[in-house]
Motif scaffolding. Structure first.
Motif: not given
Lengths: 475, 201
Positions: B24, B29-30, B32-34, B40, B81
């Protein structure tokens, strides 16, 4: 020589034994998928022109990104919506069954597996999610994997894996009143550390573990990863079989008898040897809460915030100083005096029906403290429906709490349910990392009864701290 | 997809004097939406990079490619990620005295070398990098050594991962060489094992 439970399950899934120094190739019985760690894996399949080898051993659900209110509206966050849409498109293209938002079987992936009966003893189960260790409560070998491995399992239904070591965690005796399986696992992590389980499969055993319900066992295995372990397991017993029987995917008729006969063999042999052993006395446990920013930084609720100056290990002291600064806490503060802004009850750790019953028992006839926000988030749609059938939703709402839809919610800062900068939460989830529940948010990991009592008193509390007059009848 | 083979790498060493760097922290986490596998780098250590004193905000370390981290690196979430973010930023090697299992596995799949060395050696490297910010470290995978100036340290990496990294081999391709054995295993599976399809009525 005898074998441990983990070794038996491993041996039964070896497709190909690796030569010296090479990993074994292990067959995977069930592959769980969600929207966050799968898109790049499906892309990889497409690029290579490979199909999903066994769509019938694969299941997808939407949980990490989704909102837990207004689920009839399109997901407002466009990036989240794209990720969920991508999972739906991939499932359709590759023939994978999916439980989408609005489906009665939608929910957190680790709640959905057990409740549908897909999680069974002796299976190998993987998911691109570290809390896959949850399913080990059924005597399955279940572990989290990365996206490259997700692609590998999609393409081959196998994984090359180096054998794990085994560790017995024996919890003797009887849990005192007011303590739960969450307190067991938090105490285990505080004892062996966040790296103590690295390279190991943990097997939880002993009288206190046997006495736990299936759902409480799921809580213990869920947080094995927080001790660094690859997996956690509990040998299946009559409770396990009773829990599975009649679930939609449970074996039926003669298949049931054959399955149970097989499952009864799934115990560690008396002469088996573990690579490491840890013993904990249940009678010594009490409600446990964390004060820092990793799950190993915990103390009993009756304790105080530790003083880094007293720590002899230089690294540990530096980490504790950083944690206290982030958490905005002073050494020596009694844990019971720490006020919270938010209480979160839910997640794959503590979002099942038994958890909600315990929370309702504490909250019945009581009110949430002024200025405290209580969020109750069921782990799945079926848990939500069951709770409503039992009237638990009314208890939460009458207490002044929020009753929301199913999902990962405030366990991780990925969907709209997040802490604001500096906000403090008592949370039944599994990680108190910096920013885990929202940027700048501060997390105290707690059990369900502690969460519910904290919502009422406004500071970290157990039900025993609540005014006796307000206690519901315990008949 | 085949990886670029890894033999040796020389790059600026970055001392990250923290233990328990969970994934984290490596990437919140924000990010990780890709749905892509690249881009990244902006999420790497996102919260810490707001702090001007953070090591990657110092000119000498900005272009680092060998991360020298405290114990228990990569704990927590299984998110690959974290590895993509380190690679996208430019890191090729992470050295630590202890790695979380899933992180180490993910690194091996993506050609990021996770070399394990003693905490004493990590601390010596930290001192060398503090005394000479911007100093490079040469990592030799065949010899399992990390060299900083005249100081030579050894690190551990399991032989199978080392072989795969050095050859740049793709795991799925390797496994599919054994497809006949997978077929045979499947043919012998008990009939009562659960399946997700067809949908039960």
């Amino acid at each position: 020589m005898g074998r441990t439970l983990a070794e038996k399950v491993w041996d039964a899934h070896v497709v190909r034994k690796g030569a010296a120094g090479e990993p074994d190739l292990l067959y995977i019985d069930l592959h769980l998928i969600h929207e966050v760690t799968s898109p790049q894996a499906f892309d990889g399949l497409r690029e290579a022109g490979r199909p999903v080898r066994r769509p019938d051993l694969t299941i997808a659900t939407e949980d990490h990104n989704i909102p837990t209110v207004d689920i009839d509206k399109p997901i407002a966050d466009l990036v989240s919506r794209t990720q969920v849409d991508t999972l739906r498109r991939n499932a359709a293209e590759f023939g994978v069954r999916i439980h989408s938002l609005g489906d009665v079987d939608q929910g957190i992936v680790h709640v959905v597996g057990p409740q549908t009966g897909l999680t069974q003893p002796g299976m190998t189960i993987v998911c691109g999610d570290s809390h896959t260790s949850t399913h080990g409560a059924f005597g399955a070998l279940a572990f989290g994997i990365g996206t490259s491995e997700v692609e590998h399992v999609l393409a081959t239904q196998t994984l090359p894996l180096a054998p794990f070591k085994t560790m017995a965690i024996t919890v003797d005796g009887e849990l005192p009143e007011g303590t739960t399986s969450k307190d067991i696992i938090l105490a285990v992590i505080a004892k062996i550390g966040t790296g103590g389980g690295q390279g190991y499969v943990l097997e939880y055993r002993g009288e206190a573990i046997r006495a736990l319900s299936m759902e409480s066992r799921l809580t213990v295995c869920n947080m094995s990863i927080e001790a660094g372990a690859r997996a956690g397991m509990i040998a299946p017993d009559e409770k396990t079989f009773a829990y599975i029987k009649d679930k939609p995917h449970a074996p039926k008729g003669a298949d049931w008898d054959a399955a149970v006969a097989n499952w009864r063999e799934l115990v560690t042999d008396d002469d088996a040897v573990f690579d490491a052993e840890v013993v904990i006395s249940a009678a010594d446990l009490e409600p446990f809460v964390t004060w820092g920013t990793n799950p190993g930084q915990g103390v009993p609720l009756s304790g105080s915030v530790p003083d880094p100056a007293q720590m002899t290990d230089e690294g540990e002291r530096a980490a504790a100083e950083r944690s206290l600064e982030y958490m905005g806490l002073k050494a020596g503060t009694p844990m019971r005096e720490i006020p919270v802004d938010t209480v979160f009850i839910g997640s794959c750790t503590n979002g099942r029906i038994e958890d909600l019953r315990v929370a309702a028992e504490v909250l019945k006839g009581r009110k949430v403290a002024d200025g405290v926000r209580l969020m109750v988030v069921p782990g799945s749609v079926r848990v939500r429906l069951q709770a409503m059938e039992e009237g638990l939703d009314k208890v939460f709402l009458e207490a002044g709490g929020e009753w929301r839809g199913a999902g990962c919610s405030m366990c991780l800062g990925m969907n709209p349910d997040q802490l604001a900068v500096g906000e403090r939460a008592a949370s039944t989830s599994n990680r108190n990392f910096e920013g885990r529940q929202g940027k700048g948010g501060r997390t105290h990991l707690v059990s369900v009864p502690v969460a519910a009592a904290t919502a009422v008193r406004g500071t970290l509390s157990s039900p025993a701290d609540l005014a006796p007059a307000a206690q519901p009848a315990l008949v | 997809m085949a990886l670029e083979p890894f033999t040796t790498h020389t790059g600026v060493g970055v001392p990250l004097r923290r233990s328990n760097v969970d994934t984290d922290q490596i990437i919140p986490a924000v990010y990780l939406k890709r749905v892509t596998k690249t881009g990244f780098e902006d999420g790497l250590f996102a919260a810490w990079r707001n702090d001007p004193t953070f090591v990657l905000n110092q000119d000498a370390f900005r272009n680092g490619s060998v991360l020298v981290a405290g114990p228990d690196f990569g704990t927590g979430s299984s998110r690959e990620h974290a590895v993509w973010a380190l690679k996208d930023y430019g890191f090729r090697v992470v050295l630590s005295s202890r790695f979380a299992d899933i992180f180490r596995g993910n690194s091996g799949k993506q050609g990021l070398l996770a070399g394990q060395m003693s905490q004493d050696d990590i601390e010596q490297l930290w001192k060398l990098l503090d005394n000479d910010p911007g100093a490079t470290i040469t990592v030799d995978l065949a010899e399992k050594t990390a060299t900083c100036g005249t100081a030579v340290f050894t690190f551990q990496v399991d032989d199978y991962t080392r072989w795969r990294l050095m050859e740049g081999l793709d795991d799925i391709g390797l496994t599919l060489r054994h497809e006949a054995e997978i077929d045979a295993f499947e043919a012998a599976r008990p009939s009562w094992k659960p399946a997700t399809l067809p949908v039960l009525s």
